[in-house]
Design an enzyme around this catalytic site. Sequence first.
Site, PDB file in Angstrom:
ATOM      1  N   ALA A  97       0.832  -1.197   0.031  1.00  0.00           N
ATOM      2  CA  ALA A  97       0.111  -0.093  -0.016  1.00  0.00           C
ATOM      3  C   ALA A  97       0.893   1.403   0.188  1.00  0.00           C
ATOM      4  CB  ALA A  97      -0.936  -0.001   1.384  1.00  0.00           C
ATOM      5  N   ARG A 138      -4.239   8.612  -9.808  1.00  0.00           N
ATOM      6  CA  ARG A 138      -5.509   8.712 -10.523  1.00  0.00           C
ATOM      7  C   ARG A 138      -6.639   9.010  -9.651  1.00  0.00           C
ATOM      8  NH1 ARG A 138      -5.258   3.812 -14.079  1.00  0.00           N
ATOM      9  NH2 ARG A 138      -3.594   3.183 -12.613  1.00  0.00           N
ATOM     10  N   LYS A 177      -4.684   7.038  -0.895  1.00  0.00           N
ATOM     11  CA  LYS A 177      -5.910   6.196  -1.692  1.00  0.00           C
ATOM     12  C   LYS A 177      -6.610   5.074  -0.743  1.00  0.00           C
ATOM     13  CE  LYS A 177      -4.843   2.804  -4.850  1.00  0.00           C
ATOM     14  NZ  LYS A 177      -4.554   2.736  -6.534  1.00  0.00           N
ATOM     15  N   GLN A 223       8.469   1.825   2.919  1.00  0.00           N
ATOM     16  CA  GLN A 223       9.408   1.665   1.439  1.00  0.00           C
ATOM     17  C   GLN A 223       9.824   2.958   1.178  1.00  0.00           C
ATOM     18  OE1 GLN A 223       7.048   0.530  -1.800  1.00  0.00           O
ATOM     19  NE2 GLN A 223       8.674  -0.035  -3.208  1.00  0.00           N
ATOM     20  N   GLY A 274      -1.815  -6.823 -15.679  1.00  0.00           N
ATOM     21  CA  GLY A 274      -0.852  -8.038 -15.883  1.00  0.00           C
ATOM     22  C   GLY A 274      -1.474  -9.130 -16.559  1.00  0.00           C
ATOM     23  N   ALA A 319     -47.254  21.136  22.618  1.00  0.00           N
ATOM     24  CA  ALA A 319     -46.908  21.498  21.211  1.00  0.00           C
ATOM     25  C   ALA A 319     -46.139  23.045  21.356  1.00  0.00           C
ATOM     26  CB  ALA A 319     -48.095  21.649  20.466  1.00  0.00           C
TER      27      ALA A 319
HETATM   28  C1  UD1 Z   1       0.102  -4.670 -10.532  1.00  0.00           C
HETATM   29  C2  UD1 Z   1       0.708  -6.069 -11.012  1.00  0.00           C
HETATM   30  C3  UD1 Z   1      -0.310  -6.294 -12.027  1.00  0.00           C
HETATM   31  C4  UD1 Z   1      -1.693  -6.546 -11.683  1.00  0.00           C
HETATM   32  C5  UD1 Z   1      -2.114  -5.641 -10.951  1.00  0.00           C
HETATM   33  C6  UD1 Z   1      -3.567  -5.762 -10.283  1.00  0.00           C
HETATM   34  C7  UD1 Z   1       3.101  -5.716 -10.878  1.00  0.00           C
HETATM   35  C8  UD1 Z   1       4.307  -5.451 -11.417  1.00  0.00           C
HETATM   36  N1  UD1 Z   1       1.960  -5.822 -11.763  1.00  0.00           N
HETATM   37  O1  UD1 Z   1       0.152  -3.622 -11.047  1.00  0.00           O
HETATM   38  O2  UD1 Z   1       0.222  -7.768 -12.792  1.00  0.00           O
HETATM   39  O3  UD1 Z   1      -2.549  -6.997 -12.886  1.00  0.00           O
HETATM   40  O4  UD1 Z   1      -1.048  -5.177 -10.085  1.00  0.00           O
HETATM   41  O5  UD1 Z   1      -4.124  -4.758  -9.671  1.00  0.00           O
HETATM   42  O6  UD1 Z   1       2.961  -6.105  -9.781  1.00  0.00           O
HETATM   43  N2  UD1 Z   1       3.087  -0.490  -4.468  1.00  0.00           N
HETATM   44  C9  UD1 Z   1       3.982  -0.630  -3.313  1.00  0.00           C
HETATM   45  N3  UD1 Z   1       5.159   0.050  -3.726  1.00  0.00           N
HETATM   46  C10 UD1 Z   1       5.512   0.354  -5.186  1.00  0.00           C
HETATM   47  C11 UD1 Z   1       4.613   0.082  -6.047  1.00  0.00           C
HETATM   48  C12 UD1 Z   1       3.385  -0.610  -5.755  1.00  0.00           C
HETATM   49  O7  UD1 Z   1       3.584  -0.704  -2.275  1.00  0.00           O
HETATM   50  O8  UD1 Z   1       6.712   0.813  -5.199  1.00  0.00           O
HETATM   51  C13 UD1 Z   1       1.831  -1.069  -4.045  1.00  0.00           C
HETATM   52  C14 UD1 Z   1       0.479  -0.060  -4.620  1.00  0.00           C
HETATM   53  O9  UD1 Z   1       0.188   0.704  -3.543  1.00  0.00           O
HETATM   54  C15 UD1 Z   1      -0.647  -1.151  -5.000  1.00  0.00           C
HETATM   55  C16 UD1 Z   1       0.189  -2.386  -5.166  1.00  0.00           C
HETATM   56  O10 UD1 Z   1       1.400  -2.545  -4.882  1.00  0.00           O
HETATM   57  O11 UD1 Z   1      -1.125  -1.588  -3.749  1.00  0.00           O
HETATM   58  C17 UD1 Z   1       0.328  -2.864  -6.734  1.00  0.00           C
HETATM   59  O12 UD1 Z   1       0.860  -1.590  -7.367  1.00  0.00           O
HETATM   60  P1  UD1 Z   1       0.238  -0.727  -8.668  1.00  0.00           P
HETATM   61  O13 UD1 Z   1       1.169   0.148  -8.782  1.00  0.00           O
HETATM   62  O14 UD1 Z   1      -1.072  -0.560  -8.520  1.00  0.00           O
HETATM   63  O15 UD1 Z   1       0.516  -1.837  -9.759  1.00  0.00           O
HETATM   64  P2  UD1 Z   1      -0.261  -2.226 -11.025  1.00  0.00           P
HETATM   65  O16 UD1 Z   1       0.478  -1.498 -12.281  1.00  0.00           O
HETATM   66  O17 UD1 Z   1      -1.745  -1.979 -10.963  1.00  0.00           O
END
Ligand code: UD1
Length: 418
Positions: A10, A16, A23, A73, A140, A390
């Site tokens: 998260a 967006r 979020k 992170q 993905g 009343a």
């Molecule tokens: C990711 C998956 C994709 C899948 C989709 C489902 C990868 C590379 N891709 O893509 O295959 O279909 O989720 O919704 O994993 N997050 C972190 N740290 C980061 C990046 C992301 O904690 O550095 C968390 C985000 O907050 C989120 C989750 O990981 O909760 C997914 O990240 P997001 O950037 O939404 O990945 P997608 O591009 O949606």
Amino acid sequence: MKDLKTIILAAGKGTRMRSGLPKVLHPICGQAMIQYVLDLSRRVGSLKTYAVLGHKYQEVKAYLGKNAEIVLQKKLLGTADAVKYTERYLKNHKGHVLILCGDTPLLREETVKRLLRKHRASNAACTLLTAVVHEPFGYGRIIKGEHGEVLAVREEKDASDFERNIAEINVGVYCFKAPELFKALKLVKANPKKKEFYLTDIIEIFREQNLEVVAVEAEDAREGLGVNSREDLAFAESVHRGRILKRLMDAGVTIVAPQTTYIDSDVKIGQDTVIKPFTVIEQNVRIGKNCSIGPFARIRPGTRIADAVEIGNFTEVSRSRLDKRTVMKHFSFLGDARVGSSVNIGAGTVTANYDGQNKNVTQISSNAFIGSDSILVAPVRIGKGATTAAGAVVVKNTRVPDGGLVMGIPARIIKRKK
Ligand code: UD1
Ligand code: MG
């Protein structure tokens, strides 16, 4: 699962959403988005939950409190990088790791349990959840071999035209054997296009090592929804609302018009209560059996309504308690009120609970009769069986005795019980 720990990802920005609020803290049916995933982790029997946070982590951390171990992170370098940060907590964990995303509030307990059962039974190194969707854009895609075996997960940006047409997507929910996960994470390289470390690359790494990867498909494709926009948020809200109403109806509550009834996630309602159209019931409300609520009622947080209470049209009840058989049928407001049993609240009654600084309590004892258009300026107490005429304005600190009658502006006590 006795040897299961959960990681909730998260840390992402949620760009967006165009929001000042992180979020995962946006409410869905009165409850923060991340809470759904957090509850799920507990309900599937996870020993501990780690939440990887980044963007605006302080706000999310404050919300989570002691319900999750916070892992920060530092830079958002992708989902594989996010999981790596949990290694120092999980490096000695010999069991399994469930990975969930904080923005998938539609995921259901049954589905995750099914995934976990399959993971155990197959002895796979990774079991991942997939869904077949109409609009795979942005997700993905699941690349499968001749025999249906999972070969890879291909991200949108790296997919060929052929691969883009695959409708089976990666939901972003996985169960891994922990030691294999952390070993493979070391081998993940940055994606050349996005410069991010993809967790999904692990699938191919496992395949190269001849470790088994198994896919479980969600029965309801909506479960895979990752909330990215306000439109997704509204969709998630509508799906949850439907689930809440179904749960209540299955438990014996009549919902006359589900399309116009809005009930938050943790509301409890007793059997044979009827909820009439255009009613809103918010978080932390309990309603007893055989009540009638609405149409056009708003029951706000902290309200407790006992059995056989009637609350009619154009009414608002906030942080109040109403005991058995009390009736409030027409346009009225009760805030911070303690109302006994068999009380009649006349049309147009208002508790003036807020004096500009404090919220004060209005006490209305059992069998009292509150005449139409009464204003009760809190703190005030109406005795047992007492009557307000009343249009009475019962001013602050008045204590109407049991059986008493008050009348006028400001209301004077004109009759005491003999
Ligand atoms: C990711 C998956 C994709 C899948 C989709 C489902 C990868 C590379 N891709 O893509 O295959 O279909 O989720 O919704 O994993 N997050 C972190 N740290 C980061 C990046 C992301 O904690 O550095 C968390 C985000 O907050 C989120 C989750 O990981 O909760 C997914 O990240 P997001 O950037 O939404 O990945 P997608 O591009 O949606
Ligand atoms: Mg996403």
